[in-house]
Design an enzyme around this catalytic site. Sequence first.
Site, PDB file in Angstrom:
ATOM      1  N   PHE A   1      34.636  42.360  40.455  1.00 45.20           N
ATOM      2  CA  PHE A   1      35.414  41.318  40.802  1.00 45.20           C
ATOM      3  C   PHE A   1      34.416  39.934  40.292  1.00 45.20           C
ATOM      4  O   PHE A   1      35.284  38.803  40.271  1.00 45.20           O
ATOM      5  CB  PHE A   1      35.668  41.120  41.810  1.00 45.20           C
ATOM      6  CG  PHE A   1      34.381  40.177  43.595  1.00 45.20           C
ATOM      7  CD1 PHE A   1      34.941  38.833  43.511  1.00 45.20           C
ATOM      8  CD2 PHE A   1      33.238  41.214  43.271  1.00 45.20           C
ATOM      9  CE1 PHE A   1      33.779  38.592  44.518  1.00 45.20           C
ATOM     10  CE2 PHE A   1      32.533  40.690  44.499  1.00 45.20           C
ATOM     11  CZ  PHE A   1      32.735  39.268  44.563  1.00 45.20           C
ATOM     12  N   LYS A   2      33.230  39.645  40.500  1.00 43.77           N
ATOM     13  CA  LYS A   2      32.618  38.856  39.604  1.00 43.77           C
ATOM     14  C   LYS A   2      33.224  38.019  38.451  1.00 43.77           C
ATOM     15  O   LYS A   2      32.926  36.818  38.151  1.00 43.77           O
ATOM     16  CB  LYS A   2      31.207  38.072  39.612  1.00 43.77           C
ATOM     17  CG  LYS A   2      30.661  39.645  41.160  1.00 43.77           C
ATOM     18  CD  LYS A   2      30.471  37.953  41.921  1.00 43.77           C
ATOM     19  CE  LYS A   2      30.412  38.274  43.633  1.00 43.77           C
ATOM     20  NZ  LYS A   2      28.831  38.202  43.648  1.00 43.77           N
ATOM     21  N   ASP A   3      33.449  38.955  37.651  1.00 41.29           N
ATOM     22  CA  ASP A   3      34.082  38.434  35.969  1.00 41.29           C
ATOM     23  C   ASP A   3      35.359  37.550  36.441  1.00 41.29           C
ATOM     24  O   ASP A   3      35.681  36.935  35.491  1.00 41.29           O
ATOM     25  CB  ASP A   3      34.417  39.843  35.338  1.00 41.29           C
ATOM     26  CG  ASP A   3      34.014  40.740  34.670  1.00 41.29           C
ATOM     27  OD1 ASP A   3      32.028  40.630  34.759  1.00 41.29           O
ATOM     28  OD2 ASP A   3      33.320  41.934  34.739  1.00 41.29           O
TER      29      ASP A   3
END
Length: 467
Positions: free
Chosen positions: A111-113
């Site tokens: 999800f950090k992308d």
Amino acid sequence: MNFVSTRGNVTKIGFIDTVLMGLANDGGLLVPEKIPQISADKLEAMSELTYQELAFEIFSYYVDGEIPDNELKALIEKSYATFRHPEVTPVKKVKDNMFVLELFHGPTFAFKDIALQFLGNLYSYVSKKTGETIHILGATSGDTGASAIEGVRGKEGIRICILHPHGKVSKVQELQMTTVDDKSVLNLAIKGTFDDGQRIIKELFADMNVKNKYHLRAINSINFVRILAQTVYYFYAYFQVKKELELQSVNFSVPTGNFGDIFAGYLAKKMGLPVGNLIVATNENNILEGFIRDGVYEPGEFRSTYSPSMDIQVASNFERYLYYLLGEDSKAVSDLMEKFQSEGKIVVSEEQLRQVKVDFAAHGVEGEECLQTISKYYDETSYLLDPHTACGVAAYERCNDSSEVCVTLATAHPAKFNESVERCNIQQTFPEQISQLFNKPQYLEVVEADKDEVVRHLETLFRFTAN
């Protein structure tokens, strides 16, 4: 739109300055001076937008014209063109009233992308506009590092150093960071925990001599842009579920260690999104569960778990929530954080605890419960959860009323944590991008968890721009 520090000594700075400052110069965190309010009619109009169009609408409230509209749209399009799914963050129904929001379709399968692809492009944009070299310094419990490196590698004018806890991330997480052969990327594996790395980062950003000498910029969720970008997918998920079901609000269960992802949901709710319950899912490092249950925020003994990205005791973004819990009283926040620094814990009043319980529910998921949840959902629905998402689902089962609709945030692809999946006797097929990592050489240095030693390595990476 102006931004202020939670501790009161940085006021009325704009969006770009907020991006570049990262951690406020007074040691606090930057927040909007006033949270934009979105009307029901506006929400209805926004519900038909694509993910990219929705991101533009939400970002525009905070950018407030500092980036021309056409250039902001181009940044957004470029950032999400790297995602493998056309919806960017698709919503999948797993069973009645239970959905997952898949946040793992970006380049590093986490999800950090979603935030870091945008922040990387934004830093590149600012560098080109100002001619300034950007030196990024960050700490990771596993996913932020890979996403940050992927977001900025190869971009002119940007160099990056990432700290990760040696031996305390999954093998795939380690490989995603350390197989990047690029002179502008430095991976430091510290002999300690994520909390040690986060402490060093905060010390370096609070040291104005070091920060200015090396032109340091933040990639961790202390940078408000990380929160802003993550806010978008709460809106998107709500709109997608509402198209399928008649409902007034949606609950969200959020695996979280640093409180950034759940704070993005809190921000979305304060902007006017009809969010019901926000469920904080943690693992055995459950300081946040303890606070929501008892009103006491006190780090315990660090424990390595099956969900290593949540192996965090001191949650950076918790201070942002305190700011609103304390009525946006920066003096009260500053006093409380000083007390935390000296005494090692925060205790809120009974009245404040009642508000905390209105804002959040929480459940700390033990290791066996995490694995059992993976096995159960794979057997019953054929849906394979990564261990962090499994914590979110377990917390959903514990905290969500069966009559209410809940979306659990699926924060990573299960291939990133095959060590945990294999414990459930499940064999999975790795995506090709992950399989290829095992044949590549690694580039990293193992160092002590010491500020001065990290500075010595920064000198090597950034020496040609130090003054």
